[in-house]
Design an enzyme around this catalytic site. Structure first.
Site, short mmCIF file in Angstrom:
data_model
loop_
_atom_site.label_atom_id
_atom_site.label_comp_id
_atom_site.label_asym_id
_atom_site.label_seq_id
_atom_site.Cartn_x
_atom_site.Cartn_y
_atom_site.Cartn_z
N ARG A 191 -18.27 4.77 -7.20
CA ARG A 191 -18.43 4.18 -8.54
C ARG A 191 -19.81 3.59 -8.74
NH1 ARG A 191 -12.35 1.59 -9.17
NH2 ARG A 191 -11.50 3.41 -10.23
N LYS B 204 7.72 10.28 -8.71
CA LYS B 204 8.79 10.07 -9.69
C LYS B 204 8.52 10.65 -11.07
CE LYS B 204 10.57 5.81 -7.77
NZ LYS B 204 10.72 4.37 -8.00
N GLY C 50 -4.54 8.81 -9.74
CA GLY C 50 -3.79 8.29 -8.58
C GLY C 50 -4.13 8.93 -7.26
N GLY D 75 -5.70 5.48 -14.11
CA GLY D 75 -4.92 5.26 -15.34
C GLY D 75 -5.50 5.98 -16.55
P1 AMP Z 1 2.32 9.63 -7.47
O1 AMP Z 1 1.67 8.31 -7.22
O2 AMP Z 1 3.41 9.56 -8.48
O3 AMP Z 1 1.33 10.75 -7.73
O4 AMP Z 1 3.11 9.99 -6.13
C1 AMP Z 1 2.45 10.23 -4.91
C2 AMP Z 1 3.42 10.01 -3.81
O5 AMP Z 1 4.52 10.86 -3.94
C3 AMP Z 1 2.82 10.28 -2.45
O6 AMP Z 1 2.81 9.09 -1.73
C4 AMP Z 1 3.80 11.28 -1.83
O7 AMP Z 1 4.10 11.00 -0.48
C5 AMP Z 1 5.05 11.10 -2.66
N1 AMP Z 1 5.89 12.29 -2.63
C6 AMP Z 1 5.55 13.55 -2.96
N2 AMP Z 1 6.57 14.40 -2.76
C7 AMP Z 1 7.60 13.68 -2.28
C8 AMP Z 1 8.93 13.99 -1.88
N3 AMP Z 1 9.41 15.23 -1.95
N4 AMP Z 1 9.73 12.97 -1.44
C9 AMP Z 1 9.24 11.73 -1.39
N5 AMP Z 1 8.00 11.36 -1.75
C10 AMP Z 1 7.17 12.32 -2.19
#
Ligand code: AMP
Length: 393
Positions: free
Chosen positions: A37, A194, A351, A374
């Site tokens: 940055r 999620k 992220g 974000g």
């Molecule tokens: P996000 O911050 O929503 O992009 O999520 C990233 C996180 O999702 C990472 O820490 C991954 O380990 C987790 N992740 C990805 N696939 C899976 C899965 N099948 N089961 C559990 N966690 C997951």
């Protein structure tokens, strides 16, 4: 995207208030552990110095909750910034008339953490007017802060003539290449933990893309909604209807949804846990789906072959844990290879995405990787960003 650029501004003899992002990660002993940055701010500052402008740098650092906190002072940035610019950098706790008068053309000054005043995060017009009274033009060079309607990053741009800095310009030119005027077919890859954190993003993407591949933990919710058994996997069962609605909207908008057709399961969420690859309904008991299988990756690659533009957010599996990083690594490498061969424009951000693509060794070959979290996600959601709106003609 049409917006005012640094090259449109008259700079000589002007005092420029420049919003940068000096919210850099630091080690326990205070050293900067990743200066991305800081380096991103350098080209604009150098351009201003060369043009003979006075540069006043505004940035937040951490989350001081609207009160001065010595641990979150921006004073630490002065030395590293002076080194990067190879010139002196001044610092002031408060922006006042005598301080600005002291500044000569070509000189650079950093102001103390903008979030030491609660008015900053409130988006106070009064604070923005106070800052604006000390300059002639506003330059927005912090895309990562563009989604916030804060005094120093957006409101000030309603008062002074506002221009994009060079880092901001690069971000905006690249992201508009991916969603606003992309070369079709356009493919999205969305993964991560999620669905609940990405509902708006998925809704917007299905209306814009030709193909959307969904992976990661969030794919489990879609598989469950379709009646598949996801055993003990991460799954937001309460979002079944949301998932079905997104799929219905995708069909209406002629966006093809790609979901995993095979998966890798383990009974433990740990690196090197005993695992096996199986079909969709073969997960049983304590099995957790932690990655996509080889056939799914093959289908992803085929889809990439058919696409001209790719936009990527989120890992396809639990990429921090080997071997559950396999599908993310394989797919990212393939996207990088197509990009390098000139067959694909690839843009990624938000992220964990940067970490996942760096882990895959694919980051350098992507067309563009946004370092914003974000702001990149809100842009993918189709929301107007206050720090961008002020730059539009
Ligand atoms: P996000 O911050 O929503 O992009 O999520 C990233 C996180 O999702 C990472 O820490 C991954 O380990 C987790 N992740 C990805 N696939 C899976 C899965 N099948 N089961 C559990 N966690 C997951």
């Amino acid at each position: 995207m049409d917006f005012r650029r640094l090259e449109d501004a008259k700079l000589k003899g002007k005092t420029a208030l420049v919003r940068v992002d000096f919210n850099v990660p630091r080690t326990k002993d205070g050293a900067i552990s990743d200066d991305t940055r800081l380096q991103a701010a350098v080209p604009t500052i150098k351009a201003l110095q060369k043009a003979g402008a006075k540069t006043i740098l505004l940035s937040h650092y951490g989350r001081p909750k609207g009160v001065p906190d010595p641990a979150l002072s921006l004073r630490f940035i002065v030395g590293p910034l002076a080194n990067a610019l190879e010139s002196e950098v001044l610092f002031t706790e408060k922006l006042t008339e005598p301080v600005v008068e002291m500044l000569k053309d070509g000189e650079v000054m950093v102001i103390e953490n903008t979030r030491f005043a609660k008015a900053e995060t409130d988006g106070s017009r009064e604070m923005a007017e106070y800052l604006a009274a000390h300059g002639d033009i506003f330059i927005m060079d912090a895309f990562s802060a563009a989604h916030r309607n804060h005094a120093s990053s957006a409101v000030i741009g309603e008062i002074l003539p506002a221009y994009a800095g060079l880092a901001m310009e690069r971000e905006l030119d690249h992201i508009s290449q991916a969603l606003e005027k992309p070369k079709a077919p356009v493919m999205g890859v969305v993964g991560g933990a999620k669905v609940s954190t990405k509902i708006d993003l998925l809704k917007n993407l299905v209306s814009k893309l030709d193909i959307l591949a969904i992976g990661g933990g969030m794919a489990n919710t879609f598989l469950y909604a379709q009646g598949h058994n996801v055993a003990a996997s991460l799954c937001e069962k309460d979002l079944k209807d949301t998932a079905l609605e997104i799929m219905k909207n995708a069909k209406k908008a002629k966006c093809k949804i790609l979901l995993p057709v095979d998966v890798v399961v383990a009974k433990e969420f740990a690196a090197n846990a005993k695992h096996r690859q199986c079909g969709l309904d073969d997960a049983k008991g304590k099995d957790m789906i932690l990655d996509c299988g080889t056939e799914t990756v093959r289908q992803l690659m085929d889809a990439m072959d058919s696409a001209k533009t790719l936009i990527w957010n989120g890992p396809l599996g639990a990429f921090e844990l080997t071997p559950f990083d396999t599908s993310t690594v394989e797919a990212a490498k393939y996207a990088a290879k197509l990009t390098k061969a000139g067959k694909l424009v690839s843009v990624a951000g938000g992220g964990d995405t940067v970490a996942a693509l760096k882990h895959a060794g694919a980051a350098d070959d992507f067309t563009f990787i946004s370092t914003a979290g974000g702001a990149f996600l809100e842009w993918m959601e189709g929301k107007p960003l206050p720090g961008v709106e002020i730059l539009k003609k």
